[in-house]
Motif scaffolding. Structure first.
Motif, PDB file in Angstrom:
ATOM      1  N   ALA A  10      -2.536 -41.796  20.029  1.00  0.00           N
ATOM      2  CA  ALA A  10      -3.220 -40.556  20.413  1.00  0.00           C
ATOM      3  C   ALA A  10      -3.985 -39.970  19.229  1.00  0.00           C
ATOM      4  CB  ALA A  10      -2.212 -39.542  20.955  1.00  0.00           C
ATOM      5  N   ILE A  11      -3.371 -40.028  18.051  1.00  0.00           N
ATOM      6  CA  ILE A  11      -4.049 -39.538  16.841  1.00  0.00           C
ATOM      7  C   ILE A  11      -5.307 -40.365  16.572  1.00  0.00           C
ATOM      8  CG2 ILE A  11      -3.837 -39.337  14.322  1.00  0.00           C
ATOM      9  CD1 ILE A  11      -0.836 -38.575  14.844  1.00  0.00           C
ATOM     10  N   ALA A  12      -5.211 -41.677  16.742  1.00  0.00           N
ATOM     11  CA  ALA A  12      -6.381 -42.557  16.541  1.00  0.00           C
ATOM     12  C   ALA A  12      -7.467 -42.260  17.574  1.00  0.00           C
ATOM     13  CB  ALA A  12      -5.954 -44.025  16.601  1.00  0.00           C
ATOM     14  N   ALA A  13      -7.081 -42.050  18.826  1.00  0.00           N
ATOM     15  CA  ALA A  13      -8.061 -41.756  19.880  1.00  0.00           C
ATOM     16  C   ALA A  13      -8.783 -40.443  19.607  1.00  0.00           C
ATOM     17  CB  ALA A  13      -7.369 -41.701  21.240  1.00  0.00           C
ATOM     18  N   ARG A  14      -8.076 -39.489  19.028  1.00  0.00           N
ATOM     19  CA  ARG A  14      -8.651 -38.163  18.725  1.00  0.00           C
ATOM     20  C   ARG A  14      -9.842 -38.278  17.773  1.00  0.00           C
ATOM     21  NH1 ARG A  14      -7.427 -34.286  14.588  1.00  0.00           N
ATOM     22  NH2 ARG A  14      -7.904 -32.175  15.291  1.00  0.00           N
TER      23      ARG A  14
END
Length: 135
Positions: A10-14
């Motif tokens: 999720a952090i990477a997608a952000r």
């Protein structure tokens, strides 16, 4: 289930968030029953209405690739250049998730891979409107 991999996704997608109007970048990662993780970010529009949330982006990616059952969701968010803050799905996203996910599905609202609140979709959307209600 160890949520760290999901939260890191999720952090990477952000990082791909397109949020020039609100400046609030959100990332989501949805774990399919297949074991595949689908990432999504928020994508804003200058006319606001067509804006799409990170959670729905991840869900739509998954459904468009044939995934229909999900095991967990992680959500991260915060000002683009600021620290992450606990961010929950909006009402529209909660309803769309309820279409495909069981009420007991874990949802991790994270500020880091080790600092998060674990809740469930049913706790986020009590008495949700489910597809089986139309039968």
């Amino acid at each position: 289930m160890d949520p760290r991999e999901l939260i890191l996704s999720a952090i990477a997608a952000r990082e791909y968030s397109y949020c020039p109007y609100s400046g609030f970048a959100v990332g989501a990662a949805l774990l399919g029953e297949s074991g595949k993780i689908y990432g999504g970010c928020n994508i804003e529009s200058c006319s606001y209405s067509p804006t799409n949330c990170a959670e729905r982006t991840a869900l739509y990616k998954a459904v468009s690739e044939g995934e229909r059952r999900f095991l967990a969701l992680a959500v991260v968010g915060g000002k683009q250049r600021g620290a992450l803050q606990e961010t929950a799905p909006c009402g529209v996203c909660r309803q769309m998730l309820y279409e495909f996910c069981p009420p007991g599905m874990p949802v991790f609202l994270a500020v880091s891979e080790t600092d998060y609140t674990k809740t469930t979709l049913g706790e986020l959307l009590p008495r949700g409107f489910a597809p089986d209600m139309l039968d």
